[in-house]
Scaffold this active site. Structure first.
Site, mmCIF file in Angstrom:
data_model
loop_
_atom_site.group_PDB
_atom_site.id
_atom_site.type_symbol
_atom_site.label_atom_id
_atom_site.label_comp_id
_atom_site.label_asym_id
_atom_site.label_seq_id
_atom_site.Cartn_x
_atom_site.Cartn_y
_atom_site.Cartn_z
ATOM 1 N N LYS A 1 0.827 -1.206 0.000
ATOM 2 C CA LYS A 1 0.000 0.000 0.000
ATOM 3 C C LYS A 1 0.869 1.267 0.000
ATOM 4 O O LYS A 1 0.590 2.198 -0.725
ATOM 5 C CB LYS A 1 -0.931 0.027 1.231
ATOM 6 C CG LYS A 1 -1.890 -1.157 1.302
ATOM 7 C CD LYS A 1 -2.879 -1.024 2.439
ATOM 8 C CE LYS A 1 -2.265 -0.987 3.831
ATOM 9 N NZ LYS A 1 -1.595 -2.253 4.230
ATOM 10 N N ARG B 1 -9.819 0.577 8.685
ATOM 11 C CA ARG B 1 -9.343 -0.737 9.099
ATOM 12 C C ARG B 1 -10.456 -1.557 9.753
ATOM 13 O O ARG B 1 -10.247 -2.720 10.070
ATOM 14 C CB ARG B 1 -8.209 -0.561 10.115
ATOM 15 C CG ARG B 1 -6.825 -0.369 9.431
ATOM 16 C CD ARG B 1 -5.960 -1.407 9.915
ATOM 17 N NE ARG B 1 -4.550 -1.499 10.001
ATOM 18 C CZ ARG B 1 -3.548 -0.765 9.640
ATOM 19 N NH1 ARG B 1 -3.713 0.358 9.085
ATOM 20 N NH2 ARG B 1 -2.312 -1.145 9.836
ATOM 21 N N ARG C 1 12.168 -5.228 4.958
ATOM 22 C CA ARG C 1 11.819 -3.842 4.607
ATOM 23 C C ARG C 1 12.651 -2.844 5.409
ATOM 24 O O ARG C 1 12.767 -2.957 6.628
ATOM 25 C CB ARG C 1 10.328 -3.629 4.883
ATOM 26 C CG ARG C 1 9.866 -2.201 4.715
ATOM 27 C CD ARG C 1 8.376 -2.122 4.566
ATOM 28 N NE ARG C 1 7.669 -2.141 5.832
ATOM 29 C CZ ARG C 1 6.361 -1.879 5.950
ATOM 30 N NH1 ARG C 1 5.633 -1.629 4.883
ATOM 31 N NH2 ARG C 1 5.778 -1.902 7.129
ATOM 32 N N ARG D 1 11.075 -0.751 10.867
ATOM 33 C CA ARG D 1 9.998 -0.491 11.808
ATOM 34 C C ARG D 1 10.017 -1.552 12.893
ATOM 35 O O ARG D 1 10.137 -2.734 12.598
ATOM 36 C CB ARG D 1 8.649 -0.521 11.078
ATOM 37 C CG ARG D 1 8.244 0.820 10.536
ATOM 38 C CD ARG D 1 7.021 0.740 9.689
ATOM 39 N NE ARG D 1 5.875 0.100 10.315
ATOM 40 C CZ ARG D 1 4.661 0.049 9.765
ATOM 41 N NH1 ARG D 1 4.470 0.625 8.596
ATOM 42 N NH2 ARG D 1 3.679 -0.557 10.369
ATOM 43 N N ARG E 1 -0.243 -8.595 13.635
ATOM 44 C CA ARG E 1 -0.904 -7.615 12.750
ATOM 45 C C ARG E 1 -1.729 -8.322 11.687
ATOM 46 O O ARG E 1 -2.808 -7.861 11.315
ATOM 47 C CB ARG E 1 0.151 -6.705 12.104
ATOM 48 C CG ARG E 1 0.741 -5.704 13.096
ATOM 49 C CD ARG E 1 2.049 -5.103 12.604
ATOM 50 N NE ARG E 1 1.927 -4.329 11.405
ATOM 51 C CZ ARG E 1 2.931 -4.068 10.570
ATOM 52 N NH1 ARG E 1 4.157 -4.550 10.820
ATOM 53 N NH2 ARG E 1 2.742 -3.339 9.493
HETATM 54 P P1 AMP Z 1 0.455 0.714 9.281
HETATM 55 O O1 AMP Z 1 1.601 1.662 9.074
HETATM 56 O O2 AMP Z 1 -0.734 1.049 8.415
HETATM 57 O O3 AMP Z 1 0.881 -0.727 9.167
HETATM 58 O O4 AMP Z 1 -0.047 0.930 10.797
HETATM 59 C C1 AMP Z 1 0.812 0.672 11.888
HETATM 60 C C2 AMP Z 1 0.007 0.567 13.154
HETATM 61 O O5 AMP Z 1 -0.696 1.798 13.409
HETATM 62 C C3 AMP Z 1 -1.090 -0.494 13.136
HETATM 63 O O6 AMP Z 1 -0.574 -1.787 13.448
HETATM 64 C C4 AMP Z 1 -2.038 0.044 14.205
HETATM 65 O O7 AMP Z 1 -1.526 -0.172 15.508
HETATM 66 C C5 AMP Z 1 -1.996 1.541 13.949
HETATM 67 N N1 AMP Z 1 -2.989 1.968 12.930
HETATM 68 C C6 AMP Z 1 -2.736 2.466 11.690
HETATM 69 N N2 AMP Z 1 -3.863 2.751 11.031
HETATM 70 C C7 AMP Z 1 -4.884 2.417 11.874
HETATM 71 C C8 AMP Z 1 -6.304 2.444 11.763
HETATM 72 N N3 AMP Z 1 -6.915 2.867 10.640
HETATM 73 N N4 AMP Z 1 -7.031 2.017 12.828
HETATM 74 C C9 AMP Z 1 -6.441 1.591 13.960
HETATM 75 N N5 AMP Z 1 -5.105 1.508 14.115
HETATM 76 C C10 AMP Z 1 -4.317 1.919 13.092
#
Ligand code: AMP
Length: 217
Positions: free
Chosen positions: A13, A88, A128, A161, A172
């Site tokens: 993404k 999400r 990554r 990360r 996740r």
């Molecule tokens: P990402 O960078 O999209 O993988 O997000 C990293 C982390 O941020 C996720 O594992 C969640 O803990 C939190 N997070 C990101 N976007 C959301 C969302 N839309 N709703 C809830 N938690 C989120």
């Protein structure tokens, strides 16, 4: 263009979203990036979200909806946006529809679902590396930086990360299957879901995305 990128962690993404947002000249809005920045800056939002993000759990819907409402209301998003990592949950998808309706009667044009098998994403995320300065994304096996640990684009140091280590990635992915995968049928029912096979090389996946979005959006 108002669009959502849906897909498991590591489905691409961020990589494809960055390219698409540049070509379509709409901001790429990543709730994960906003939360990580808030955590780094130790803001109130960051302190509240830190434990959830570190453990790979979802942050509360109201918190994320609040920050999205503020972000899509900014002038640079008036003509469109690309959402990465949001919505999400079904509650977030309903909240987004309400925010867009209230903000000018808008609707999503596309929901691009990047489809890739779990074992592929675990390997992708393990390899990554990211540039904290310009956001460039590297992969040690498929797209390594020219000099180890250094960004090709801006010369800054690359980092991994903390939540990309395999145990947290598995958590996740479980959260994704339970909370986010239902959005596939949510958007399919509304006739705007487009599945994209995201397992292949990046250029091939991106070409498939462009076929959905169209060349001039
Ligand atoms: P990402 O960078 O999209 O993988 O997000 C990293 C982390 O941020 C996720 O594992 C969640 O803990 C939190 N997070 C990101 N976007 C959301 C969302 N839309 N709703 C809830 N938690 C989120």
């Amino acid at each position: 263009m108002r669009a959502v990128l849906l897909g498991a962690p590591g489905s691409g993404k961020g990589t494809h979203g960055k390219r698409l947002s540049e070509e379509c000249q709409v901001p790429l809005i990543s709730t994960g990036d906003i939360l990580r920045q808030a955590i780094a800056e130790e803001t109130r939002l960051g302190l509240a979200a830190k434990a959830d993000v570190q453990a790979g759990r979802l942050v509360a819907d109201e918190t994320v909806l609040g920050l999205i409402e503020t972000r899509v209301g900014r002038p640079d998003a008036a003509k469109g946006f690309l959402l990465d990592g949001f919505p999400r949950t079904v509650a977030q998808a309903d909240g987004l529809a309400a925010i867009m309706e209230a903000g000018g009667g808008h609707r999503l044009d596309h929901v691009l679902n990047l489809v890739v098998a779990a074992d592929i994403v675990v390997n992708r995320l393990r390899d990554r590396w990211l540039c904290g300065q310009c956001g460039a994304i590297y992969n040690l096996s498929s797209k390594p930086p020219k000099a180890t640990g250094t960004c090709d684009v801006c010369g800054s140091e690359l980092a991994q990360r903390a939540d990309d280590e395999p145990a947290t990635v598995r958590a996740r992915l479980e959260v994704y299957e339970r909370e986010t995968a239902p959005l596939v049928s949510y958007y399919a029912t509304r006739g705007i879901l487009r599945n994209v096979d995201a397992a292949g090389p990046a250029d091939q996946v991106y070409a498939a995305i462009r076929r959905v979005v169209g060349p001039s959006s």
